[in-house]
Design a protein around this motif. Structure first.
Motif, PDB file in Angstrom:
ATOM      1  N   PHE A 446       1.147  -0.920   0.353  1.00 42.61           N
ATOM      2  CA  PHE A 446       0.278  -0.245   0.028  1.00 42.61           C
ATOM      3  C   PHE A 446       0.768   1.112  -0.129  1.00 42.61           C
ATOM      4  O   PHE A 446       0.556   1.846  -0.917  1.00 42.61           O
ATOM      5  N   SER A 447       1.830   1.460   0.785  1.00 46.90           N
ATOM      6  CA  SER A 447       2.886   2.451   0.439  1.00 46.90           C
ATOM      7  C   SER A 447       3.429   2.603  -1.203  1.00 46.90           C
ATOM      8  O   SER A 447       3.222   3.484  -1.116  1.00 46.90           O
ATOM      9  N   SER A 448       3.709   1.843  -1.287  1.00 46.45           N
ATOM     10  CA  SER A 448       4.631   1.474  -2.437  1.00 46.45           C
ATOM     11  C   SER A 448       3.849   1.914  -3.825  1.00 46.45           C
ATOM     12  O   SER A 448       3.246   2.778  -4.427  1.00 46.45           O
ATOM     13  N   ALA A 449       2.688   1.543  -3.099  1.00 48.87           N
ATOM     14  CA  ALA A 449       1.460   1.703  -4.669  1.00 48.87           C
ATOM     15  C   ALA A 449       1.267   3.267  -4.252  1.00 48.87           C
ATOM     16  O   ALA A 449       0.539   4.221  -4.898  1.00 48.87           O
ATOM     17  N   SER A 450       0.419   4.420  -3.226  1.00 46.15           N
ATOM     18  CA  SER A 450       0.454   5.662  -2.857  1.00 46.15           C
ATOM     19  C   SER A 450       1.770   6.296  -3.274  1.00 46.15           C
ATOM     20  O   SER A 450       1.472   7.139  -4.389  1.00 46.15           O
ATOM     21  N   PHE A 451       3.021   5.407  -2.949  1.00 50.36           N
ATOM     22  CA  PHE A 451       4.104   6.812  -4.090  1.00 50.36           C
ATOM     23  C   PHE A 451       4.513   6.216  -5.411  1.00 50.36           C
ATOM     24  O   PHE A 451       4.230   7.950  -5.493  1.00 50.36           O
ATOM     25  N   THR A 452       3.431   5.418  -5.606  1.00 47.32           N
ATOM     26  CA  THR A 452       4.353   5.594  -7.282  1.00 47.32           C
ATOM     27  C   THR A 452       2.526   6.575  -7.649  1.00 47.32           C
ATOM     28  O   THR A 452       3.545   6.570  -8.786  1.00 47.32           O
ATOM     29  N   ALA A 453       1.624   6.375  -7.684  1.00 46.22           N
ATOM     30  CA  ALA A 453       0.304   7.038  -7.528  1.00 46.22           C
ATOM     31  C   ALA A 453       1.328   8.757  -7.895  1.00 46.22           C
ATOM     32  O   ALA A 453       1.033   9.245  -8.963  1.00 46.22           O
ATOM     33  N   ILE A 454       1.712   8.477  -6.821  1.00 47.62           N
ATOM     34  CA  ILE A 454       2.196  10.279  -6.547  1.00 47.62           C
ATOM     35  C   ILE A 454       3.041  11.011  -7.464  1.00 47.62           C
ATOM     36  O   ILE A 454       3.058  11.964  -8.408  1.00 47.62           O
ATOM     37  N   ASP A 455       3.930   9.800  -8.181  1.00 46.82           N
ATOM     38  CA  ASP A 455       5.207  10.232  -8.664  1.00 46.82           C
ATOM     39  C   ASP A 455       5.208   9.606  -9.816  1.00 46.82           C
ATOM     40  O   ASP A 455       5.077  10.908 -10.877  1.00 46.82           O
ATOM     41  N   VAL A 456       4.026   9.045 -10.502  1.00 47.32           N
ATOM     42  CA  VAL A 456       3.319   9.195 -12.032  1.00 47.32           C
ATOM     43  C   VAL A 456       2.574  10.545 -12.077  1.00 47.32           C
ATOM     44  O   VAL A 456       3.622  11.208 -13.159  1.00 47.32           O
ATOM     45  N   VAL A 457       1.644  10.683 -11.566  1.00 45.76           N
ATOM     46  CA  VAL A 457       1.196  12.043 -11.738  1.00 45.76           C
ATOM     47  C   VAL A 457       1.738  13.225 -12.241  1.00 45.76           C
ATOM     48  O   VAL A 457       1.697  14.038 -12.367  1.00 45.76           O
ATOM     49  N   HIS A 458       3.099  13.631 -10.565  1.00 48.84           N
ATOM     50  CA  HIS A 458       4.177  14.355 -10.491  1.00 48.84           C
ATOM     51  C   HIS A 458       5.316  14.431 -12.112  1.00 48.84           C
ATOM     52  O   HIS A 458       5.696  15.414 -12.977  1.00 48.84           O
ATOM     53  N   ALA A 459       5.066  13.135 -12.363  1.00 42.82           N
ATOM     54  CA  ALA A 459       6.279  13.242 -13.720  1.00 42.82           C
ATOM     55  C   ALA A 459       5.494  13.837 -14.615  1.00 42.82           C
ATOM     56  O   ALA A 459       5.674  13.891 -15.634  1.00 42.82           O
ATOM     57  N   THR A 460       3.369  12.921 -14.805  1.00 40.16           N
ATOM     58  CA  THR A 460       3.083  13.228 -16.413  1.00 40.16           C
ATOM     59  C   THR A 460       3.503  14.758 -15.866  1.00 40.16           C
ATOM     60  O   THR A 460       3.516  15.365 -17.161  1.00 40.16           O
ATOM     61  N   ILE A 461       2.824  15.355 -15.229  1.00 42.67           N
ATOM     62  CA  ILE A 461       2.192  16.851 -14.986  1.00 42.67           C
ATOM     63  C   ILE A 461       4.149  18.175 -15.594  1.00 42.67           C
ATOM     64  O   ILE A 461       4.218  18.321 -16.134  1.00 42.67           O
ATOM     65  N   LYS A 462       4.867  17.506 -14.858  1.00 41.45           N
ATOM     66  CA  LYS A 462       6.385  17.799 -15.354  1.00 41.45           C
ATOM     67  C   LYS A 462       6.690  17.975 -16.674  1.00 41.45           C
ATOM     68  O   LYS A 462       7.102  18.758 -16.990  1.00 41.45           O
ATOM     69  N   ALA A 463       6.228  16.168 -16.908  1.00 45.68           N
ATOM     70  CA  ALA A 463       6.319  16.176 -18.401  1.00 45.68           C
ATOM     71  C   ALA A 463       5.727  16.928 -19.956  1.00 45.68           C
ATOM     72  O   ALA A 463       6.009  16.934 -20.681  1.00 45.68           O
ATOM     73  N   GLN A 464       4.717  17.222 -19.454  1.00 42.22           N
ATOM     74  CA  GLN A 464       3.496  17.766 -20.018  1.00 42.22           C
ATOM     75  C   GLN A 464       3.307  17.143 -21.279  1.00 42.22           C
ATOM     76  O   GLN A 464       3.713  16.903 -22.405  1.00 42.22           O
ATOM     77  N   PRO A 465       1.925  16.735 -20.878  1.00 39.34           N
ATOM     78  CA  PRO A 465       1.433  15.731 -22.581  1.00 39.34           C
ATOM     79  C   PRO A 465       1.249  16.714 -23.151  1.00 39.34           C
ATOM     80  O   PRO A 465       0.699  18.191 -23.629  1.00 39.34           O
ATOM     81  N   GLY A 466       1.199  16.510 -24.570  1.00 39.23           N
ATOM     82  CA  GLY A 466       1.653  16.589 -25.449  1.00 39.23           C
ATOM     83  C   GLY A 466       3.077  17.721 -25.528  1.00 39.23           C
ATOM     84  O   GLY A 466       2.841  17.578 -27.311  1.00 39.23           O
ATOM     85  N   ASN A 467       3.643  17.908 -24.959  1.00 39.27           N
ATOM     86  CA  ASN A 467       5.186  18.126 -25.061  1.00 39.27           C
ATOM     87  C   ASN A 467       6.175  17.171 -26.066  1.00 39.27           C
ATOM     88  O   ASN A 467       5.742  16.096 -25.973  1.00 39.27           O
ATOM     89  N   PRO A 468       7.102  17.940 -27.519  1.00 41.09           N
ATOM     90  CA  PRO A 468       7.760  16.961 -27.828  1.00 41.09           C
ATOM     91  C   PRO A 468       8.914  16.887 -27.276  1.00 41.09           C
ATOM     92  O   PRO A 468       9.098  15.473 -27.405  1.00 41.09           O
TER      93      PRO A 468
END
Length: 525
Positions: A446-468
């Protein structure tokens, strides 16, 4: 069997209701007996007064008559006796089953677990404890899951705020910078200590007092991070590069080549990745020893091709028997890796360190066709791993990303130990937070899953979908140790549940076999 258990449960409920009605009737009889006894007693007292006669007894007579009147009109608190509806007898089995279920529904009797419900509350608690212990039932509550999830969320925010995106071509920041500085200090300290040791040896072999005095002055200065003086007499500080040069000189190896024509794709900024002996894990240890003993170098070229190059005896001379040579080769390999972990002596800025253990194996994965950004052609998995290493994803970056995982692991294991030891009262050995425990493994998932969820959301926002350059930024932001830990915890929990089911099935089969043997023995007797 369930229908028989339901019938027994209904009969048990009828028996309980009958016992309640009987107890209520006995209580009412006792109340009536008490009323009659009190009334008769007062009547006897009244009769004695009448027999005695006399005007002086008139007031007492009136008083007793009033008491008798009050007792006869006083309300008696009797308990209600409920009407007891009994199911009809002499019915067909299906009709009897249906009648039992209707009776249970009307009287709020729970038939979901008829076997368990036939026992008293005390027996149910005792049975539950026995079943939990025997079948290893997980007893985690909502607070356990809440704490485990919170640990992962806390670590996720730490990763997003203090680790962030691995820097490409410039100085690291946050935890990356602290980890880089820690590695720099380690390399500097080890290299300086070896340099001091070399000077101590020279001092012991020095033949003149002047030479010994000079070496003593150098050792004293070196302990104060001074390697010499310029022409104006100003001290020159001992730097990380000086330690790297010392380590490289003291632990020369045959495979430390920046380029080879026969190794396609190897350059100065990725030769630590392409050289198998530079892997800081088991792969590097095996090839590091082999290359030194054989005077060769082992590389992975473009396309995942394995290339072995004869280099001659370019490393430190290995002497003694075979075992001694292996020990010397391991020593050379380890300290040479240490000289490269924070960049080489010729590198500028952060430098190209060592790859993550096992990262070189990705060079064999010639799979996929991914577009990192608009400035580069599509790459396969091996080329992307090479690109990530060139752009700063090395052992230091991996270590920085591992810190949030260590944080939520430590928090959760401390919580687990305290709860097992202080709340449940288990001894220290039973309270040790070892993850082969099913409950602790579940919380770590459960700890790993919640950490991964935050991490994936952060990486997606940081990478900006649609950005080349979305994929490039995403890969340099996503926490790879966290993804590996989540995968490991998932496999661990699946394995635990499969093994648990197998143990339970074995217990059930054994119990059925024992009971069958008992019945068979009784029937034969």
């Amino acid at each position: 069997m369930n229908e028989i258990a339901e019938s027994l449960l209904v009969e048990n409920e009828l028996k309980n209701q009958g016992r309640v009605n009987l107890d209520s009737a006995m209580y009412n009889i006792d109340q009536l007996d008490e009323r009659i006894d009190n009334t008769n007693k007062k009547k006897r007292e009244l009769l004695e007064i009448l027999r005695a006669g006399g005007d002086n007894q008139k007031e007492e007579l009136i008083k007793k008559m009033n008491e008798v009147k009050i007792d006869q009109t006083k309300k008696i608190n009797l308990q209600e006796i409920h009407h007891l509806e009994t199911p009809k007898l002499n019915l067909e089995w299906e009709a009897a089953v249906q009648q039992n279920r209707e009776f249970a529904k009307k009287n709020n009797i729970d038939l979901t677990s008829p076997y368990f419900s036939m026992f008293s509350k005390v027996e149910q608690v005792q049975m539950a404890a026995t079943l939990v212990k025997k079948f290893e039932v997980i007893q985690l509550d909502k607070y356990d899951y809440l704490f485990a999830t919170s640990c992962g969320l806390i670590a996720g925010f730490i990763d997003a705020m203090f680790v962030g995106t691995i820097q490409t071509g410039k100085a690291a920041t946050g935890l990356q910078k602290k980890v880089d500085n820690t590695f720099d200090k380690l390399v500097k300290k080890v290299g300086k200590s070896q340099k001091i040791a070399d000077l101590e040896k020279k001092k012991e072999s020095a033949k003149t007092a002047e030479a010994k005095e000079k070496l003593e002055k150098m050792i004293k200065d070196l302990k104060q991070d001074i390697k010499g003086y310029d022409q104006h007499g100003n001290p020159i500080k001992w730097e990380k590069k000086d330690s790297i040069k010392t380590l490289e000189s003291n632990h020369r190896v045959s495979y430390d080549a920046g380029t080879y024509k026969s190794v396609n794709g190897m350059t100065l900024d990725n030769h630590h990745l392409r050289s198998l002996a530079h892997d800081p894990g088991l792969i590097g240890l095996v090839f590091g020893v082999y290359n030194q003993l054989s005077g060769s170098s082992s590389f992975i070229g473009n396309g995942g091709e394995y290339v072995s190059v004869r280099t001659g005896n370019l490393n430190n001379e290995l002497s003694g028997n075979f075992i001694q040579k292996i020990i010397q080769a391991v020593n050379n390999w380890f300290f040479h890796c240490l000289s490269d972990v924070a960049g080489s002596s010729s590198s500028t800025g952060r430098g190209s360190g060592l790859p993550v253990p096992g990262w070189v194996a990705l060079q064999k994965l010639q799979l996929g066709n991914f577009n990192l950004n608009s400035r580069q052609q599509n790459m396969n998995t091996a080329e992307i791993s090479d690109w990530m290493f060139k752009n700063g994803y090395d052992l230091r970056a991996f270590t920085a990303q591992t810190i949030p995982i260590i944080i939520y692991e430590v928090l959760l294991r401390c919580y687990w130990f305290c709860k097992q030891h202080f709340y449940y009262g288990k001894n220290l050995q039973e309270s040790l937070p070892i993850a082969n425990d099913r409950e602790l493994a579940r919380l770590l998932l459960f700890s790993s899953a919640s950490f991964t969820a935050i991490d994936v959301v952060h990486a997606t926002i940081k990478a900006q979908p649609g950005n080349p350059a979305f994929l490039a930024t995403f890969l340099m932001t996503i926490n790879i140790p966290g993804m590996l830990d989540f995968g490991f915890r998932s496999v661990q929990n699946i394995r635990n549940e499969v093994m648990h089911r197998q143990r339970i099935q074995k217990l059930l089969d054994n119990d059925i076999r024992v009971e069958f043997d008992r019945i068979l023995l009784e029937s034969t007797v």
